[in-house]
Design a protein around this motif. Structure first.
Motif, PDB file in Angstrom:
ATOM      1  N   PRO A   1     -44.517 107.844  80.739  1.00  0.00           N
ATOM      2  CA  PRO A   1     -43.188 108.430  80.967  1.00  0.00           C
ATOM      3  C   PRO A   1     -42.150 107.384  81.366  1.00  0.00           C
ATOM      4  O   PRO A   1     -42.494 106.252  81.714  1.00  0.00           O
ATOM      5  N   ASP A   2     -40.897 107.795  81.336  1.00  0.00           N
ATOM      6  CA  ASP A   2     -39.782 106.889  81.624  1.00  0.00           C
ATOM      7  C   ASP A   2     -39.725 106.547  83.106  1.00  0.00           C
ATOM      8  O   ASP A   2     -39.580 107.428  83.951  1.00  0.00           O
ATOM      9  N   PRO A   3     -39.844 105.249  83.464  1.00  0.00           N
ATOM     10  CA  PRO A   3     -39.726 104.864  84.875  1.00  0.00           C
ATOM     11  C   PRO A   3     -38.276 104.675  85.323  1.00  0.00           C
ATOM     12  O   PRO A   3     -38.030 104.167  86.414  1.00  0.00           O
ATOM     13  N   GLY A   4     -37.331 105.051  84.468  1.00  0.00           N
ATOM     14  CA  GLY A   4     -35.916 104.786  84.744  1.00  0.00           C
ATOM     15  C   GLY A   4     -35.492 103.508  84.061  1.00  0.00           C
ATOM     16  O   GLY A   4     -34.861 102.638  84.661  1.00  0.00           O
ATOM     17  N   ILE A   5     -35.828 103.398  82.777  1.00  0.00           N
ATOM     18  CA  ILE A   5     -35.675 102.138  82.056  1.00  0.00           C
ATOM     19  C   ILE A   5     -34.217 101.689  81.972  1.00  0.00           C
ATOM     20  O   ILE A   5     -33.928 100.490  82.028  1.00  0.00           O
ATOM     21  N   VAL A   6     -33.282 102.619  81.868  1.00  0.00           N
ATOM     22  CA  VAL A   6     -31.874 102.228  81.733  1.00  0.00           C
ATOM     23  C   VAL A   6     -31.394 101.525  82.994  1.00  0.00           C
ATOM     24  O   VAL A   6     -30.764 100.456  82.931  1.00  0.00           O
ATOM     25  N   ALA A   7     -31.706 102.096  84.158  1.00  0.00           N
ATOM     26  CA  ALA A   7     -31.292 101.476  85.423  1.00  0.00           C
ATOM     27  C   ALA A   7     -32.013 100.154  85.642  1.00  0.00           C
ATOM     28  O   ALA A   7     -31.418  99.177  86.128  1.00  0.00           O
ATOM     29  N   LEU A   8     -33.298 100.090  85.296  1.00  0.00           N
ATOM     30  CA  LEU A   8     -34.061  98.850  85.474  1.00  0.00           C
ATOM     31  C   LEU A   8     -33.521  97.742  84.570  1.00  0.00           C
ATOM     32  O   LEU A   8     -33.426  96.582  84.983  1.00  0.00           O
ATOM     33  N   ALA A   9     -33.163  98.106  83.343  1.00  0.00           N
ATOM     34  CA  ALA A   9     -32.615  97.110  82.420  1.00  0.00           C
ATOM     35  C   ALA A   9     -31.281  96.574  82.922  1.00  0.00           C
ATOM     36  O   ALA A   9     -30.984  95.377  82.795  1.00  0.00           O
ATOM     37  N   ALA A  10     -30.478  97.445  83.514  1.00  0.00           N
ATOM     38  CA  ALA A  10     -29.193  96.997  84.062  1.00  0.00           C
ATOM     39  C   ALA A  10     -29.393  96.047  85.232  1.00  0.00           C
ATOM     40  O   ALA A  10     -28.581  95.136  85.455  1.00  0.00           O
TER      41      ALA A  10
ATOM     42  N   PRO B   1     -30.892 102.917  72.134  1.00  0.00           N
ATOM     43  CA  PRO B   1     -30.737 101.455  72.144  1.00  0.00           C
ATOM     44  C   PRO B   1     -29.330 101.049  72.556  1.00  0.00           C
ATOM     45  O   PRO B   1     -28.344 101.537  72.008  1.00  0.00           O
ATOM     46  N   ALA B   2     -29.232 100.143  73.521  1.00  0.00           N
ATOM     47  CA  ALA B   2     -27.935  99.643  73.991  1.00  0.00           C
ATOM     48  C   ALA B   2     -28.186  98.468  74.922  1.00  0.00           C
ATOM     49  O   ALA B   2     -29.162  98.461  75.674  1.00  0.00           O
ATOM     50  N   GLY B   3     -27.290  97.469  74.860  1.00  0.00           N
ATOM     51  CA  GLY B   3     -27.417  96.321  75.756  1.00  0.00           C
ATOM     52  C   GLY B   3     -28.743  95.617  75.563  1.00  0.00           C
ATOM     53  O   GLY B   3     -29.090  95.178  74.464  1.00  0.00           O
ATOM     54  N   ASN B   4     -29.521  95.526  76.641  1.00  0.00           N
ATOM     55  CA  ASN B   4     -30.832  94.878  76.570  1.00  0.00           C
ATOM     56  C   ASN B   4     -31.973  95.898  76.486  1.00  0.00           C
ATOM     57  O   ASN B   4     -33.119  95.601  76.829  1.00  0.00           O
ATOM     58  N   VAL B   5     -31.639  97.100  76.031  1.00  0.00           N
ATOM     59  CA  VAL B   5     -32.645  98.144  75.825  1.00  0.00           C
ATOM     60  C   VAL B   5     -32.861  98.340  74.329  1.00  0.00           C
ATOM     61  O   VAL B   5     -31.910  98.596  73.576  1.00  0.00           O
TER      62      VAL B   5
END
Length: 344
Positions: free
Chosen positions: A105-114, A131-135
């Motif tokens: 499951p998603d560990p909060g990938i968007v916040a972690l990538a930021a 997909p966006a930025g470094n995701v």
């Protein structure tokens, strides 16, 4: 009187010893004590880049090992460190972090990538992540047309001695299932053309049967009653059936096998039923390998679609030679060299 030579030698020896003791003494050679040279440590180098694979502890062991091996080999080839974690938090985002591959499951990938802009993140089949930025994203493949066509081809190839008596069992009113059945028919035709029969077949009511056949399960049917629909396939003289994934319960697929019908489907049920031929799944490991050069280069915001691959093949049903033919057709389908014939 004659003097013996031996008596002359002894006085001479005594005289030489006396003269030696009277001479100047030798100056002793001083002992050289080695000087200890201090060791100078080499300057510290930057930390080796780190790759993390996030895989849940409850994941199927076979799948987990496949993903771990895949990412480990890629990391080793790049000279990077490799770690596996069951989850990921902001505390794990060290400065040397370079690549993170995340399974659901998603560990909060968007916040972690930021919080770790120096790293590239690859989300594998995680709903809601774009997909966006470094995701980056590996999407799920939804190709009922491709799967149906290939399974129609395989089913016809396996049932040549059974007059190509193949069919599908699908949920009633499902548009994707209807697409899959139309493609299933075309896959059969692609293999055997008119598919001539040596005999004529009739159902229990005396109606002539043409193939492929289809059995539909009503949307309001109770799941525990699904196995009864396996009997309908038997009544339609079906020798091999593709079970659409949304209704492929273990009890239904097992009931189909008990009726002596060969089956095939998207995902292998657990436990594996008798007469299960093979499954067709997106090859996520190959998608990770395809994404790797972009991740290493720091290119983000990309989507990677995994290719399909036959898995859990029973070589007693789909023999190696037939499997090779099926895989060539799959390759051609993925490359667009075969027209599925649905006007899509």
């Amino acid at each position: 009187m004659r003097i013996k030579p031996t008596l002359l030698v002894i006085p001479l020896l005594l005289l030489s010893l006396l003269l030696g003791s009277c001479g100047p003494k030798e100056t002793p050679v001083p002992t050289v004590i080695p000087t200890l040279i201090p060791t100078i440590a080499p300057p510290a180098t930057a930390s080796v880049p780190l790759v993390i694979l996030v895989a849940p502890a409850e994941m199927d062991p076979g799948q987990s090992n496949l993903y771990q091996t895949t990412v480990y080999e890629l990391a080793q080839a790049a000279g990077y460190r490799f770690q596996v974690r069951n989850t990921l938090t902001a505390a794990d985002l060290e400065p040397s972090l370079k690549i993170v591959v995340v399974l659901p499951p998603d560990p909060g990938i968007v916040a972690l990538a930021a919080a770790a802009p120096q790293a590239q993140f690859l989300a594998v089949n995680i709903p809601g992540v774009v997909p966006a930025g470094n995701v980056n994203v590996i999407g799920s493949q939804n190709r009922p047309d491709l799967v149906g066509f290939l399974f129609g081809y395989i089913s016809a190839m396996i049932t040549t001695e059974y007059d190509y008596r193949i069919g599908m069992i699908i949920p009633q009113g499902d548009p994707n299932a209807q697409v899959a059945f139309a493609a299933f028919r075309n896959g059969m035709i692609y293999y055997c053309g008119l598919c001539p029969k040596t005999l004529y077949y009739f159902d229990i009511y005396g109606n002539a049967l043409e193939y492929p056949q289809v059995v539909e399960i009503p949307t309001d049917e109770k799941v525990e009653l699904y196995p009864a629909y396996g009997r309908l396939l038997k009544e339609k003289k079906v020798a091999m059936a593709y079970v659409f994934p949304s209704i492929a319960t273990p009890d239904l697929v097992n009931a189909i096998g008990v009726e002596g019908i060969i089956s095939i489907g998207d995902l292998t049920p657990n436990p594996r039923p008798i007469y299960w031929t093979a499954s067709l799944q997106p090859d996520v490991a190959k998608a990770i390998q395809a994404a790797w050069p972009d991740l290493l280069a720091g290119r983000g915001g990309l989507t990677f679609n995994p290719p399909f691959a036959l898995t859990d093949v029973d070589p007693a049903i789909l023999t190696p030679g037939k499997q090779q033919l099926a895989e060539q057709v799959l390759t051609d389908l993925l490359a667009g060299r075969i027209n599925i014939g649905l006007g899509q």
